[in-house]
Design a protein around this motif. Structure first.
Motif, PDB file in Angstrom:
ATOM      1  N   PHE A  21       1.407  18.316  17.483  1.00  4.69           N
ATOM      2  CA  PHE A  21       2.324  17.295  16.980  1.00  4.69           C
ATOM      3  C   PHE A  21       3.467  17.969  16.216  1.00  4.69           C
ATOM      4  O   PHE A  21       3.221  18.811  15.353  1.00  4.69           O
ATOM      5  CB  PHE A  21       1.571  16.310  16.069  1.00  4.69           C
ATOM      6  CG  PHE A  21       2.366  15.094  15.736  1.00  4.69           C
ATOM      7  CD1 PHE A  21       2.798  14.243  16.734  1.00  4.69           C
ATOM      8  CD2 PHE A  21       2.695  14.806  14.422  1.00  4.69           C
ATOM      9  CE1 PHE A  21       3.543  13.113  16.437  1.00  4.69           C
ATOM     10  CE2 PHE A  21       3.432  13.667  14.111  1.00  4.69           C
ATOM     11  CZ  PHE A  21       3.866  12.822  15.114  1.00  4.69           C
ATOM     12  N   VAL A  23       5.608  19.921  17.661  1.00  4.54           N
ATOM     13  CA  VAL A  23       6.010  21.089  18.460  1.00  4.54           C
ATOM     14  C   VAL A  23       6.062  20.750  19.950  1.00  4.54           C
ATOM     15  O   VAL A  23       7.001  21.104  20.663  1.00  4.54           O
ATOM     16  CB  VAL A  23       5.033  22.274  18.235  1.00  4.54           C
ATOM     17  CG1 VAL A  23       5.302  23.411  19.206  1.00  4.54           C
ATOM     18  CG2 VAL A  23       5.115  22.782  16.800  1.00  4.54           C
ATOM     19  N   ASN A  69      -3.191  12.626  22.977  1.00  4.39           N
ATOM     20  CA  ASN A  69      -4.056  13.100  21.882  1.00  4.39           C
ATOM     21  C   ASN A  69      -3.861  12.250  20.640  1.00  4.39           C
ATOM     22  O   ASN A  69      -2.726  11.972  20.238  1.00  4.39           O
ATOM     23  CB  ASN A  69      -3.707  14.570  21.609  1.00  4.39           C
ATOM     24  CG  ASN A  69      -4.434  15.140  20.414  1.00  4.39           C
ATOM     25  OD1 ASN A  69      -3.908  15.169  19.315  1.00  4.39           O
ATOM     26  ND2 ASN A  69      -5.657  15.596  20.625  1.00  4.39           N
ATOM     27  N   THR A 135      -8.883  14.171  17.624  1.00  4.36           N
ATOM     28  CA  THR A 135      -9.298  15.099  16.574  1.00  4.36           C
ATOM     29  C   THR A 135      -9.422  14.331  15.260  1.00  4.36           C
ATOM     30  O   THR A 135      -9.039  13.161  15.192  1.00  4.36           O
ATOM     31  CB  THR A 135      -8.263  16.251  16.480  1.00  4.36           C
ATOM     32  OG1 THR A 135      -8.714  17.218  15.532  1.00  4.36           O
ATOM     33  CG2 THR A 135      -6.885  15.751  16.029  1.00  4.36           C
ATOM     34  N   GLN A 178     -13.218  23.804  18.219  1.00  6.37           N
ATOM     35  CA  GLN A 178     -12.052  24.410  17.546  1.00  6.37           C
ATOM     36  C   GLN A 178     -12.508  25.474  16.555  1.00  6.37           C
ATOM     37  O   GLN A 178     -13.142  25.173  15.550  1.00  6.37           O
ATOM     38  CB  GLN A 178     -11.248  23.319  16.832  1.00  6.37           C
ATOM     39  CG  GLN A 178      -9.893  23.816  16.359  1.00  6.37           C
ATOM     40  CD  GLN A 178      -9.216  22.824  15.421  1.00  6.37           C
ATOM     41  OE1 GLN A 178      -9.892  22.184  14.608  1.00  6.37           O
ATOM     42  NE2 GLN A 178      -7.907  22.715  15.515  1.00  6.37           N
ATOM     43  N   GLU A 181     -10.026  30.061  13.584  1.00  2.85           N
ATOM     44  CA  GLU A 181      -8.790  30.826  13.781  1.00  2.85           C
ATOM     45  C   GLU A 181      -7.605  29.934  14.140  1.00  2.85           C
ATOM     46  O   GLU A 181      -6.448  30.335  14.020  1.00  2.85           O
ATOM     47  CB  GLU A 181      -8.955  31.804  14.967  1.00  2.85           C
ATOM     48  CG  GLU A 181     -10.082  32.781  14.874  1.00  2.85           C
ATOM     49  CD  GLU A 181     -11.392  32.213  15.433  1.00  2.85           C
ATOM     50  OE1 GLU A 181     -11.544  30.989  15.485  1.00  2.85           O
ATOM     51  OE2 GLU A 181     -12.257  33.026  15.794  1.00  2.85           O
ATOM     52  N   GLY A 184      -2.784  24.830  13.054  1.00  7.74           N
ATOM     53  CA  GLY A 184      -2.729  23.379  12.882  1.00  7.74           C
ATOM     54  C   GLY A 184      -3.929  22.843  12.125  1.00  7.74           C
ATOM     55  O   GLY A 184      -4.692  23.599  11.512  1.00  7.74           O
ATOM     56  N   GLY A 218      -8.642  28.268  19.791  1.00 11.75           N
ATOM     57  CA  GLY A 218      -8.599  29.094  18.578  1.00 11.75           C
ATOM     58  C   GLY A 218      -8.505  30.570  18.874  1.00 11.75           C
ATOM     59  O   GLY A 218      -9.477  31.180  19.332  1.00 11.75           O
ATOM     60  N   GLY A 219      -7.313  31.138  18.651  1.00 14.22           N
ATOM     61  CA  GLY A 219      -7.161  32.589  18.694  1.00 14.22           C
ATOM     62  C   GLY A 219      -7.012  33.207  20.066  1.00 14.22           C
ATOM     63  O   GLY A 219      -6.958  34.425  20.183  1.00 14.22           O
TER      64      GLY A 219
HETATM   65  C1  FMN Z   1       1.774  23.477  15.436  1.00 11.53           C
HETATM   66  C2  FMN Z   1       0.418  22.956  15.792  1.00 11.53           C
HETATM   67  C3  FMN Z   1       0.206  21.585  15.834  1.00 11.53           C
HETATM   68  C4  FMN Z   1      -1.042  21.072  16.214  1.00 11.53           C
HETATM   69  N1  FMN Z   1      -1.209  19.712  16.345  1.00 11.53           N
HETATM   70  C5  FMN Z   1      -2.363  19.226  16.871  1.00 11.53           C
HETATM   71  C6  FMN Z   1      -2.471  17.854  17.228  1.00 11.53           C
HETATM   72  O1  FMN Z   1      -1.538  17.057  17.091  1.00 11.53           O
HETATM   73  N2  FMN Z   1      -3.665  17.432  17.733  1.00 11.53           N
HETATM   74  C7  FMN Z   1      -4.727  18.295  17.958  1.00 11.53           C
HETATM   75  O2  FMN Z   1      -5.772  17.852  18.439  1.00 11.53           O
HETATM   76  N3  FMN Z   1      -4.627  19.597  17.638  1.00 11.53           N
HETATM   77  C8  FMN Z   1      -3.473  20.075  17.125  1.00 11.53           C
HETATM   78  N4  FMN Z   1      -3.354  21.424  16.876  1.00 11.53           N
HETATM   79  C9  FMN Z   1      -4.517  22.311  17.137  1.00 11.53           C
HETATM   80  C10 FMN Z   1      -4.527  22.750  18.604  1.00 11.53           C
HETATM   81  O3  FMN Z   1      -4.879  21.670  19.433  1.00 11.53           O
HETATM   82  C11 FMN Z   1      -5.512  23.893  18.898  1.00 11.53           C
HETATM   83  O4  FMN Z   1      -6.768  23.599  18.352  1.00 11.53           O
HETATM   84  C12 FMN Z   1      -5.055  25.229  18.328  1.00 11.53           C
HETATM   85  O5  FMN Z   1      -3.668  25.402  18.482  1.00 11.53           O
HETATM   86  C13 FMN Z   1      -5.780  26.349  19.066  1.00 11.53           C
HETATM   87  O6  FMN Z   1      -5.703  27.552  18.369  1.00 11.53           O
HETATM   88  P1  FMN Z   1      -4.470  28.583  18.519  1.00 11.53           P
HETATM   89  O7  FMN Z   1      -3.351  27.958  17.757  1.00 11.53           O
HETATM   90  O8  FMN Z   1      -4.988  29.826  17.914  1.00 11.53           O
HETATM   91  O9  FMN Z   1      -4.161  28.704  19.992  1.00 11.53           O
HETATM   92  C14 FMN Z   1      -2.114  21.965  16.499  1.00 11.53           C
HETATM   93  C15 FMN Z   1      -1.895  23.349  16.431  1.00 11.53           C
HETATM   94  C16 FMN Z   1      -0.652  23.845  16.099  1.00 11.53           C
HETATM   95  C17 FMN Z   1      -0.440  25.338  16.084  1.00 11.53           C
END
Ligand code: FMN
Length: 355
Positions: A21, A23, A69, A135, A178, A181, A184, A218-219
């Protein structure tokens, strides 16, 4: 191991563009879909009307199905104690912003909208969305039934084994595990404090505990990290941070610049901006709020800080915007979403064939 996910989600490759959200744009979702991966459109804290607009804008660009989502949170009652706390936080944050040259008048508690997810869910169902990820909690029974009646596939998020069991027992089709690491917000919902279990241990333990297909998040940022998750039990791979600097990301040039040359020591988990734990870049606002006693429960803190974050973003002020990022933040590719995901898919296939 990834076969059921590919068929159920109707995708070519078991990779998921993480909903982010603030981005993710319709263009990013469309690009992920075009690559043969699952695109995810986050509805965050939008109203039902805003959600419909975003879903329609994405549909207009997308050939295939995409996931929407939701933030599935419970809204705490605004009793007198919370109202008093809100007024104090408002005053503290307005003064802090003014000290840093940002003049902003934050809304009073009676002026904010703290609706939960139900109107968004109805809007998504009306719009014919067939994959819904979520989530921050679990859908209530009535919502799950509504989705099942329409043949919607549900993906819930867990950050502990207990949360995975809750999701599976209530009939959720797939679970996004999740890791700590991840960038968000933490999706945690079963305990007051967030679970501290690391991604590898969590994924392995959830794999041993439930039968539904698992998506790991994650990561992961290259073939090695994806295959590590695959070996431990993931059949789908959700990447977020890797796409922060993609051409289709909504981040502004000053925010992209703020991500450069940053490492894990610059990021932390904080409740400062929204009232829920999220991993992002440490800045002036977080430092001032962290031990101030002025952090309200979600969604109140989120709504209170919304206009400040907007004013800071308009002014290009990194000290007061929330810049979420995960622990694998380094050398983020500045290319199209399609190129980034295609490389990840191809590199993973090549490395997989080596073993
Ligand atoms: C900028 C940002 C915004 C995020 N917004 C959401 C969201 O709106 N809904 C959601 O389920 N997860 C959200 N997440 C978590 C991601 O779905 C995901 O779990 C995470 O990016 C995975 O890890 P990584 O950032 O290491 O790839 C967000 C992550 C980031 C980096």
């Amino acid at each position: 191991m990834s076969q059921p996910i590919i068929h159920q989600l109707d995708i070519l490759y078991p990779f998921i563009q993480a909903p982010m959200f603030g981005v993710t744009t319709p263009e990013m979702v469309a690009a992920a879909t075009e690559t043969g991966c699952l695109g995810s459109l986050p509805l965050g804290d939008w109203s039902a009307e805003q959600s419909v607009q975003a879903i329609r804008a994405t549909k207009a660009l997308c050939n295939g199905q995409f996931a929407v989502n939701l933030f599935v949170h419970k809204v705490p009652q605004a009793d007198e104690a919370l109202k008093t706390q809100y007024a104090g936080s408002k005053q503290f944050i307005e003064a802090l912003a003014a000290d840093h040259g940002i003049e902003v008048s934050l809304p009073g508690i009676d002026e904010i909208n703290v609706d939960d997810y139900h109107a968004q869910l109805d809007a998504a169902l009306e719009e014919g969305c067939r994959i819904i990820s979520f989530t921050f909690g679990n859908l209530d029974e009535e919502s799950i039934r509504k989705c099942k009646d329409k043949g919607v596939l549900l993906i819930g998020t867990c950050t502990s084994v207990d949360e995975a069991l809750i999701l599976e027992q209530s009939g959720i089709d797939m679970i996004c595990v999740q890791g700590l690491e991840a960038g968000g917000h933490r999706g945690s919902f079963a305990t007051e404090d967030i679970p501290q279990i690391g991604g590898l241990s969590l994924l392995s333990r959830v794999y041993d505990s439930v039968k539904v297909p698992l998506i790991y998040a994650g990561g992961m940022y290259n073939a090695r990290t994806v295959l590590a998750a695959k070996m431990i039990g993931a059949s789908g791979f959700q990447v977020g941070t890797l796409l922060l600097n993609a051409n289709e990301s909504a981040l502004q040039p000053f925010e992209r610049a703020g991500l450069k040359d940053r490492g894990e020591s610059d990021i932390m988990l904080t409740r400062s901006f929204s009232g829920r734990y999220a991993r992002g870049l440490r800045n002036t606002f977080i430092d001032a709020l962290e031990h101030s006693g002025h952090i309200l429960p979600y969604p109140y803190q989120n709504r209170l800080t919304q206009s400040l974050r907007k004013a800071a973003r308009d002014a290009g002020h990194t000290g007061f915007v929330n810049l979420w990022a995960g622990q694998s933040l380094s050398g983020l590719p500045e290319r199209s979403t399609k190129e980034i995901l295609t490389d990840l898919v191809m590199d993973t296939a090549a490395l997989n064939n080596e073993y």
